[in-house]
Motif scaffolding. Sequence first.
Motif, PDB file in Angstrom:
ATOM      1  N   THR A   1      27.830 -12.623  13.174  1.00 30.27           N
ATOM      2  CA  THR A   1      27.002 -11.539  13.718  1.00 30.27           C
ATOM      3  C   THR A   1      25.602 -11.468  13.128  1.00 30.27           C
ATOM      4  O   THR A   1      24.752 -10.744  13.633  1.00 30.27           O
ATOM      5  CB  THR A   1      27.697 -10.182  13.486  1.00 30.27           C
ATOM      6  N   ASP A   2      25.363 -12.207  12.047  1.00 29.20           N
ATOM      7  CA  ASP A   2      24.045 -12.199  11.425  1.00 29.20           C
ATOM      8  C   ASP A   2      23.818 -13.531  10.722  1.00 29.20           C
ATOM      9  O   ASP A   2      24.683 -14.415  10.728  1.00 29.20           O
ATOM     10  CB  ASP A   2      23.903 -11.024  10.440  1.00 29.20           C
ATOM     11  N   GLY A   3      22.623 -13.677  10.111  1.00 29.67           N
ATOM     12  CA  GLY A   3      22.271 -14.942   9.474  1.00 29.67           C
ATOM     13  C   GLY A   3      23.254 -15.411   8.429  1.00 29.67           C
ATOM     14  O   GLY A   3      23.758 -16.545   8.507  1.00 29.67           O
ATOM     15  N   PRO A   4      23.582 -14.600   7.443  1.00 29.61           N
ATOM     16  CA  PRO A   4      24.513 -15.049   6.398  1.00 29.61           C
ATOM     17  C   PRO A   4      25.893 -15.411   6.944  1.00 29.61           C
ATOM     18  O   PRO A   4      26.480 -16.419   6.524  1.00 29.61           O
ATOM     19  CB  PRO A   4      24.584 -13.830   5.458  1.00 29.61           C
ATOM     20  N   THR A   5      26.437 -14.603   7.872  1.00 30.59           N
ATOM     21  CA  THR A   5      27.770 -14.933   8.399  1.00 30.59           C
ATOM     22  C   THR A   5      27.728 -16.177   9.273  1.00 30.59           C
ATOM     23  O   THR A   5      28.685 -16.948   9.315  1.00 30.59           O
ATOM     24  CB  THR A   5      28.376 -13.763   9.193  1.00 30.59           C
ATOM     25  N   LEU A   6      26.605 -16.401   9.970  1.00 25.70           N
ATOM     26  CA  LEU A   6      26.479 -17.600  10.793  1.00 25.70           C
ATOM     27  C   LEU A   6      26.423 -18.851   9.922  1.00 25.70           C
ATOM     28  O   LEU A   6      27.099 -19.845  10.198  1.00 25.70           O
ATOM     29  CB  LEU A   6      25.247 -17.510  11.682  1.00 25.70           C
ATOM     30  N   ILE A   7      25.645 -18.798   8.873  1.00 29.01           N
ATOM     31  CA  ILE A   7      25.529 -19.950   7.969  1.00 29.01           C
ATOM     32  C   ILE A   7      26.893 -20.257   7.344  1.00 29.01           C
ATOM     33  O   ILE A   7      27.341 -21.410   7.310  1.00 29.01           O
ATOM     34  CB  ILE A   7      24.475 -19.673   6.871  1.00 29.01           C
ATOM     35  N   ALA A   8      27.567 -19.199   6.872  1.00 27.23           N
ATOM     36  CA  ALA A   8      28.884 -19.391   6.253  1.00 27.23           C
ATOM     37  C   ALA A   8      29.890 -19.930   7.259  1.00 27.23           C
ATOM     38  O   ALA A   8      30.716 -20.795   6.935  1.00 27.23           O
ATOM     39  CB  ALA A   8      29.378 -18.074   5.663  1.00 27.23           C
ATOM     40  N   ALA A   9      29.817 -19.447   8.499  1.00 18.00           N
ATOM     41  CA  ALA A   9      30.755 -19.889   9.540  1.00 18.00           C
ATOM     42  C   ALA A   9      30.548 -21.362   9.875  1.00 18.00           C
ATOM     43  O   ALA A   9      31.510 -22.112  10.058  1.00 18.00           O
ATOM     44  CB  ALA A   9      30.582 -19.037  10.787  1.00 18.00           C
ATOM     45  N   ILE A  10      29.305 -21.769   9.978  1.00 17.36           N
ATOM     46  CA  ILE A  10      29.012 -23.171  10.293  1.00 17.36           C
ATOM     47  C   ILE A  10      29.471 -24.078   9.155  1.00 17.36           C
ATOM     48  O   ILE A  10      30.081 -25.133   9.386  1.00 17.36           O
ATOM     49  CB  ILE A  10      27.515 -23.347  10.590  1.00 17.36           C
ATOM     50  N   GLU A  11      29.200 -23.671   7.924  1.00 16.63           N
ATOM     51  CA  GLU A  11      29.637 -24.475   6.784  1.00 16.63           C
ATOM     52  C   GLU A  11      31.158 -24.570   6.732  1.00 16.63           C
ATOM     53  O   GLU A  11      31.717 -25.617   6.393  1.00 16.63           O
ATOM     54  CB  GLU A  11      29.086 -23.873   5.481  1.00 16.63           C
ATOM     55  N   GLU A  12      31.850 -23.490   7.081  1.00 13.62           N
ATOM     56  CA  GLU A  12      33.311 -23.513   7.114  1.00 13.62           C
ATOM     57  C   GLU A  12      33.800 -24.470   8.196  1.00 13.62           C
ATOM     58  O   GLU A  12      34.732 -25.252   7.978  1.00 13.62           O
ATOM     59  CB  GLU A  12      33.852 -22.106   7.376  1.00 13.62           C
ATOM     60  N   ALA A  13      33.171 -24.430   9.367  1.00 13.01           N
ATOM     61  CA  ALA A  13      33.576 -25.306  10.471  1.00 13.01           C
ATOM     62  C   ALA A  13      33.322 -26.768  10.133  1.00 13.01           C
ATOM     63  O   ALA A  13      34.083 -27.654  10.563  1.00 13.01           O
ATOM     64  CB  ALA A  13      32.833 -24.921  11.745  1.00 13.01           C
ATOM     65  N   PHE A  14      32.268 -27.037   9.358  1.00 11.45           N
ATOM     66  CA  PHE A  14      31.966 -28.417   8.961  1.00 11.45           C
ATOM     67  C   PHE A  14      33.059 -29.007   8.060  1.00 11.45           C
ATOM     68  O   PHE A  14      33.142 -30.227   7.910  1.00 11.45           O
ATOM     69  CB  PHE A  14      30.623 -28.485   8.228  1.00 11.45           C
ATOM     70  N   LYS A  15      33.903 -28.170   7.481  1.00  9.80           N
ATOM     71  CA  LYS A  15      35.013 -28.686   6.684  1.00  9.80           C
ATOM     72  C   LYS A  15      36.040 -29.400   7.565  1.00  9.80           C
ATOM     73  O   LYS A  15      36.823 -30.210   7.075  1.00  9.80           O
ATOM     74  CB  LYS A  15      35.695 -27.539   5.933  1.00  9.80           C
ATOM     75  N   PHE A  16      36.018 -29.077   8.854  1.00  5.29           N
ATOM     76  CA  PHE A  16      37.000 -29.637   9.783  1.00  5.29           C
ATOM     77  C   PHE A  16      36.407 -30.668  10.734  1.00  5.29           C
ATOM     78  O   PHE A  16      37.139 -31.488  11.284  1.00  5.29           O
ATOM     79  CB  PHE A  16      37.634 -28.508  10.616  1.00  5.29           C
ATOM     80  N   ASP A  17      35.092 -30.619  10.950  1.00  2.00           N
ATOM     81  CA  ASP A  17      34.491 -31.486  11.959  1.00  2.00           C
ATOM     82  C   ASP A  17      33.008 -31.688  11.679  1.00  2.00           C
ATOM     83  O   ASP A  17      32.340 -30.792  11.138  1.00  2.00           O
ATOM     84  CB  ASP A  17      34.653 -30.867  13.350  1.00  2.00           C
ATOM     85  N   ALA A  18      32.481 -32.855  12.069  1.00  2.00           N
ATOM     86  CA  ALA A  18      31.057 -33.133  11.887  1.00  2.00           C
ATOM     87  C   ALA A  18      30.217 -32.539  13.004  1.00  2.00           C
ATOM     88  O   ALA A  18      28.990 -32.447  12.876  1.00  2.00           O
ATOM     89  CB  ALA A  18      30.823 -34.645  11.816  1.00  2.00           C
ATOM     90  N   GLU A  19      30.853 -32.147  14.106  1.00  2.00           N
ATOM     91  CA  GLU A  19      30.180 -31.459  15.196  1.00  2.00           C
ATOM     92  C   GLU A  19      30.774 -30.065  15.336  1.00  2.00           C
ATOM     93  O   GLU A  19      31.992 -29.905  15.303  1.00  2.00           O
ATOM     94  CB  GLU A  19      30.349 -32.204  16.523  1.00  2.00           C
TER      95      GLU A  19
END
Length: 305
Positions: free
Chosen positions: A157-175
């Motif tokens: 919903t905001d910058g910090p949560t978006l950055i954290a969410a993307i970094e979390e997703a990168f643990k599972f996939d490069a895209e």
Amino acid sequence: MTSFGKVAVLFGGHAAEREVSLRSGAAVLAGLQRAGVDAHGIDTQGYPLAQLTADGFDRAFIVVHGRGGEDGALQGALEYLGLPYTGSRVLGAALAMDKIRTKQVWKTLGLPTAEFSVVHKGQFKAEDASALLAKFAGPIFVKPANEGSSIGMTKATDGPTLIAAIEEAFKFDAEVLLERFIDGDEYTVSILGETALPAIRLRTTHDFYDYSAKYQSGDTEYLCPCGLSDADEQALGDLSVAAFKAVAASGWGRVDLMRDKTGQWWLLEVNTVPGMTETSLVPKAAKVAGLSFEQLVVAVLEQAY
């Protein structure tokens, strides 16, 4: 039932969805055996697939969720062995597993799917978050491109949560897929052959239908019949079948969708090897359509070619 020959029920595997697959496989195996099928359970983790032919199996029922089972890899191996199997072929499995390519196909064909962007590991920078939030003008769902069961998925919903969410997703996939949040109700439509089974409306106390709501929470509601008018249910079924065929999926599976406050349908994803415990969504829909669990698993097996 003897015409099926010796059937291998393949489950488990090594993906993040392994535990769910073990439960699905146990249920399918028991259902086939109750129906009189000569079925045998095999955990594919560390199992040499060539042993299937050596052990005299005549066909395979795939219940391996996620990577290595739902992405075309297992399907390709079985085709190389000349062993008939259930569900989508190599292309359909691989394409449906990739959320990004699925949405690109739907968009090209004019099928309704929410606005999206793609970020790549090694290229995303924290300062990109502001531009992404401005583009979507609201909450964003962040999803690894090739995971299921809502694994690695977060609502930002905001910058910090978006950055954290993307970094979390990168643990599972490069895209990673970024998708516009749709405010509305979630539905799922099971497909058997070329027929849409009765739709299920999902209702959860969670912020969205996440892994916990799917497998751990006891208060998630599954409404089937889902409360739609006959015309709306028919339109939903037709859209789901079209979306399923668009990614070359076949045999059986499930299409997930949202309906926003205006009544517009939005396609989310296709599951070519969805959950198959006796309380999973496909068996729930099949039961409303008049099929017992045993009849359902036999109907899926009948399509193994």
